[in-house]
Design an enzyme around this catalytic site. Structure first.
Site, mmCIF file in Angstrom:
data_model
loop_
_atom_site.group_PDB
_atom_site.id
_atom_site.type_symbol
_atom_site.label_atom_id
_atom_site.label_comp_id
_atom_site.label_asym_id
_atom_site.label_seq_id
_atom_site.Cartn_x
_atom_site.Cartn_y
_atom_site.Cartn_z
ATOM 1 C CG ASP A 144 -1.782 1.221 1.324
ATOM 2 O OD1 ASP A 144 -2.200 1.714 0.262
ATOM 3 O OD2 ASP A 144 -2.042 1.697 2.451
ATOM 4 C CD GLU A 190 -5.090 0.890 -2.244
ATOM 5 O OE1 GLU A 190 -5.880 0.053 -1.762
ATOM 6 O OE2 GLU A 190 -4.757 1.942 -1.657
ATOM 7 C CG ASP A 235 -0.515 3.179 6.386
ATOM 8 O OD1 ASP A 235 -1.216 3.620 5.462
ATOM 9 O OD2 ASP A 235 -0.077 3.901 7.292
#
Length: 209
Positions: free
Chosen positions: A26, A86, A159
């Site tokens: 991420d 992502e 996160d």
């Protein structure tokens, strides 16, 4: 809880043979979450979930270099078979989006330098694969991950949880997993939030304990 066995030799971390070891990332210019996910004896096991923290670094270029070097080190240690990152979506702050895109690029460059496949997923795509609802909250995603994955730590940051969700989405895709959409008399858009979370829980009691 399944405990992944690690062998330490010459400062390298060796993981027992498994069909897939997925690195989920991420990306962020201040915090970049990462997670190592695999499937062992039919169970999903998170070998590590953590965050690369860079808020203390003043120069953006230093943060990008740090992401590149740290992701390279993670790959060398865990030897993932594939990686998932992502994809940034449109935001109201163009400069923030630019920095986020650069962070993603630094992570992807570290991955491709190791000749490893890397896939990109939108946030709604990740949420839908886990909860059945592309508009699910972070709390709903974290709830499902706690029920389906053996975690190294129950108190994961957002996160780290997001990174694990990305890895989960990619692993399910590799296993040709297809999420059953909640049944409804009225056809809704795949990301419509009406009753989708409640329907998903009701239709998947084996995944929620």
């Amino acid at each position: 809880m399944v405990i992944a066995i690690r062998y330490i030799l010459r400062n390298q971390i060796y993981i027992p043979d498994m069909s897939h070891i997925i690195l989920g990332i991420d990306p962020g210019s201040r915090n970049t979450g990462y997670a190592i996910l695999t499937e062992e004896d039919g169970k999903l096991v998170a070998l590590r979930c953590d965050v690369l923290k860079m808020a203390h670094m003043d120069e953006h270029s230093d943060r990008l270099q740090y992401i590149f070097e740290e992701v390279s080190g993670i790959i060398a240690s865990f030897e993932p078979t594939s990686c998932a990152v992502e994809t940034p979506v449109y935001g109201v702050d163009p400069l923030a989006m630019l920095k986020l895109g650069r962070a993603q690029a630094a992570a992807m460059l570290a991955i491709t330098n190791h000749d490893i496949e890397v896939s990109e997923y939108y946030p709604k795509q990740v949420k839908k694969s886990i909860t059945g609802n592309g508009n699910a909250s972070k709390e709903q995603v974290a709830f499902m991950l706690r029920k389906t994955v053996s975690l190294p730590d129950e108190n994961l940051s957002n996160d780290a949880t997001d990174a694990l969700a990305i890895a989960w989405c990619h692993l399910m895709k590799q296993n040709n997993f297809q999420q059953q959409a909640p049944k409804s008399k009225k056809k809704l858009h795949q990301n419509n939030s009406k009753s989708s979370w409640a329907d998903f829980v009701a239709n998947n009691p084996d995944r929620v304990k």
